[in-house]
Scaffold this active site. Structure first.
Site, PDB file in Angstrom:
ATOM      1  N   CYS A  11      41.514  44.443  50.188  1.00 58.60           N
ATOM      2  CA  CYS A  11      42.024  44.615  48.835  1.00 58.60           C
ATOM      3  C   CYS A  11      42.657  43.286  48.451  1.00 58.60           C
ATOM      4  O   CYS A  11      42.810  42.401  49.290  1.00 58.60           O
ATOM      5  CB  CYS A  11      43.032  45.753  48.782  1.00 58.60           C
ATOM      6  SG  CYS A  11      43.270  46.388  47.109  1.00 58.60           S
ATOM      7  N   CYS A  87      39.833  48.187  46.137  1.00 57.66           N
ATOM      8  CA  CYS A  87      40.385  47.842  44.829  1.00 57.66           C
ATOM      9  C   CYS A  87      39.817  48.770  43.766  1.00 57.66           C
ATOM     10  O   CYS A  87      38.705  49.267  43.889  1.00 57.66           O
ATOM     11  CB  CYS A  87      40.026  46.402  44.471  1.00 57.66           C
ATOM     12  SG  CYS A  87      40.597  45.216  45.678  1.00 57.66           S
ATOM     13  N   CYS A  95      37.999  42.277  43.325  1.00 58.05           N
ATOM     14  CA  CYS A  95      37.806  42.784  44.677  1.00 58.05           C
ATOM     15  C   CYS A  95      37.170  41.708  45.540  1.00 58.05           C
ATOM     16  O   CYS A  95      36.202  41.076  45.128  1.00 58.05           O
ATOM     17  CB  CYS A  95      36.908  44.017  44.674  1.00 58.05           C
ATOM     18  SG  CYS A  95      37.731  45.486  44.073  1.00 58.05           S
TER      19      CYS A  95
END
Length: 163
Positions: A11, A87, A95
């Protein structure tokens, strides 16, 4: 596939969703999975609400840190079998993309750290995000991946994306 899967959860900030996923993969994987997490722009610290939620759910928080994905791009890093980005594309987050041979999948979850409001509202957002991640990882961990070849595992992981 191998008897043991290495999973990297990515993430942007590596402070909430990816940390939750790392802890859940390691617990729910029952020794069949070794999970790690990292971020493209790590915050440098795990969000305190993440730690609170993990503890509340009985998950260990020792060793959970916010770190750069560069940590896993070195020659001596564990070889990843699966890379999961968590994400939330709907929130227009950037992302990270992991190069190389692992199976890659995107499981977007809303960022609980982005929720505005009082402390109760924020902690409720962390709880909802935890539950959503737990459901997806629980489904993954019920797979008999040790009996699958790479292509079968890729298809199974992608099928979980549409859940």
């Amino acid at each position: 596939m191998a008897q043991h899967l290495n999973v990297l959860v990515l993430c942007t900030g590596n402070s909430a969703r990816s940390i939750m996923a790392e802890a859940l993969f390691n617990r729910l994987g029952g020794g069949r999975i070794r999970a790690y997490s990292a971020g493209s722009h790590p915050k440098g610290a795990v969000d305190l609400r993440t730690l609170r939620e993990l503890r509340r759910r009985g998950l260990a928080v020792d060793g959970l840190t916010s770190k750069s994905w560069d940590t896993f791009a070195t020659p001596d890093a564990p070889r990843m079998d699966l890379v999961v980005t968590v994400c939330d594309g709907a929130a227009a987050e950037a992302c990270p993309v992991w190069p190389g041979a692992p199976i890659r999948v995107h499981w977007g979850f809303a960022d609980p750290a982005a929720i505005a409001g009082d402390e109760r509202t924020k902690q409720d957002a962390f709880a909802r995000t935890f539950e959503a991640i737990e459901a997806r990882i629980g489904s993954f961990c019920r797979l008999r991946f040790e009996l699958m070849d790479r292509e079968a595992l890729r298809r199974a992981v992608e099928a979980l994306t549409s859940d």
